[in-house]
Scaffold this motif. Structure first.
Motif, PDB file in Angstrom:
ATOM      1  N   ALA A   1       0.825  -1.215   0.000  1.00  0.00           N
ATOM      2  CA  ALA A   1       0.000   0.000   0.000  1.00  0.00           C
ATOM      3  C   ALA A   1       0.855   1.260   0.000  1.00  0.00           C
ATOM      4  CB  ALA A   1      -0.928   0.004   1.217  1.00  0.00           C
ATOM      5  N   LEU A   2       0.434   2.239  -0.823  1.00  0.00           N
ATOM      6  CA  LEU A   2       1.109   3.536  -0.920  1.00  0.00           C
ATOM      7  C   LEU A   2       0.057   4.621  -0.693  1.00  0.00           C
ATOM      8  CD1 LEU A   2       3.229   2.883  -4.156  1.00  0.00           C
ATOM      9  CD2 LEU A   2       4.003   2.694  -1.771  1.00  0.00           C
ATOM     10  N   PRO A   3      -0.223   4.971   0.551  1.00  0.00           N
ATOM     11  CA  PRO A   3      -1.257   5.966   0.834  1.00  0.00           C
ATOM     12  C   PRO A   3      -0.968   7.282   0.116  1.00  0.00           C
ATOM     13  CG  PRO A   3      -0.523   4.907   2.855  1.00  0.00           C
ATOM     14  CD  PRO A   3       0.426   4.482   1.783  1.00  0.00           C
ATOM     15  N   GLU A   4      -1.964   7.828  -0.565  1.00  0.00           N
ATOM     16  CA  GLU A   4      -1.741   9.009  -1.408  1.00  0.00           C
ATOM     17  C   GLU A   4      -2.134  10.318  -0.743  1.00  0.00           C
ATOM     18  OE1 GLU A   4      -3.588   8.435  -5.174  1.00  0.00           O
ATOM     19  OE2 GLU A   4      -2.297   6.743  -5.740  1.00  0.00           O
ATOM     20  N   THR A   5      -3.067  10.288   0.184  1.00  0.00           N
ATOM     21  CA  THR A   5      -3.515  11.525   0.819  1.00  0.00           C
ATOM     22  C   THR A   5      -3.027  11.586   2.258  1.00  0.00           C
ATOM     23  OG1 THR A   5      -5.595  10.610   1.683  1.00  0.00           O
ATOM     24  CG2 THR A   5      -5.594  11.433  -0.609  1.00  0.00           C
ATOM     25  N   THR A   6      -2.988  12.804   2.790  1.00  0.00           N
ATOM     26  CA  THR A   6      -2.582  12.969   4.177  1.00  0.00           C
ATOM     27  C   THR A   6      -3.512  12.197   5.104  1.00  0.00           C
ATOM     28  OG1 THR A   6      -1.639  15.150   3.744  1.00  0.00           O
ATOM     29  CG2 THR A   6      -2.222  14.649   6.021  1.00  0.00           C
ATOM     30  N   GLU A   7      -4.804  12.234   4.804  1.00  0.00           N
ATOM     31  CA  GLU A   7      -5.773  11.524   5.641  1.00  0.00           C
ATOM     32  C   GLU A   7      -5.488  10.020   5.663  1.00  0.00           C
ATOM     33  OE1 GLU A   7      -6.473  13.753   3.352  1.00  0.00           O
ATOM     34  OE2 GLU A   7      -7.317  15.409   4.545  1.00  0.00           O
TER      35      GLU A   7
END
Length: 221
Positions: free
Chosen positions: A103-109
């Motif tokens: 997983a590569l989270p894209e948003t700050t949230e």
């Protein structure tokens, strides 16, 4: 010189003392491969990357490094750090997948959500790190008695969590890990096994003076 470059120089110098490689004469070409492994704590598929110097002989063993990535996941930044240590230090290096399934989270949230899971669940975090260490321990080109952790931001924090909980590694190096994370927690009375190097900005308001003093006391316990 940018502070990150100075930090990398410090880390490289310290690793050369704490975790010397048998071959440190010149930068090496490396081969990078994806490696899938499973955390038996929750049966999550983890998708990391391994960099090996091409100069490795058939039966030769090198020290191993586990890169603990920032909250972006095991993406470009983590892989660049992995390649750099493999090239310059001639280590076998694993960029560890902490979040699972690459997983590569894209948003700050999304990044905050992922970080919160692991900062609040020590058992899960330790299991993720130990799963990565075991990948290197089972690699025929790695000396299983010489494995260190190098973490960046979130990765630095969980590297310190691992060390402060009394778990074993040759060394833990934390770049900009959150020292203040430990301020409102009871620091363990168990001995800290790895050698620890914490690299943080002296004027960074993230960490209070008290948190730094408390951490120093815990590390020297």
């Amino acid at each position: 010189m940018p502070s990150l470059c100075l930090g990398m120089m410090w880390a490289a110098a310290v690793l050369a003392l704490w975790l010397p490689s048998s071959c440190l004469t010149s930068a090496a070409d490396v081969t990078i491969t994806q490696v899938n492994y499973t955390d038996t704590h929750d049966d999550t598929l983890l998708m990391g990357f391994v960099a090996k110097p091409d100069s490795l002989g058939g039966d030769e063993k090198r020290p191993g490094l586990v890169i603990l990535p920032p909250w972006h996941g095991v993406g470009q930044y983590a892989q660049e750090r992995m390649s750099s240590f493999a090239q310059e230090g001639n280590y076998v290096v694993l960029a560890a997948d902490i979040f699972g399934n690459g997983a590569l989270p894209e948003t700050t949230e999304d990044r905050v959500a992922q970080v919160t899971i692991y900062r609040s669940n020590l058992d899960l975090t330790i299991s993720r790190i130990e799963s990565a260490i075991n990948v290197l321990k089972n690699d025929p080109h790695v000396d299983p008695t010489r494995i260190a952790l190098v973490g960046y931001c979130f990765g630095g924090t969980i590297g310190l969590m691992y060390a402060m909980a009394g778990h074993d590694a040759s060394a833990v190096i934390a770049f900009h890990g959150s020292i203040s994370y430990f301020s409102d927690k009871e620091l363990p009375s168990v001995p800290v096994v790895p050698k620890v190097l914490i690299l943080s900005g002296g004027e960074d308001t993230q960490d209070s003076t008290k948190s730094v003093i408390d951490m120093e006391g815990a590390l020297n316990h």
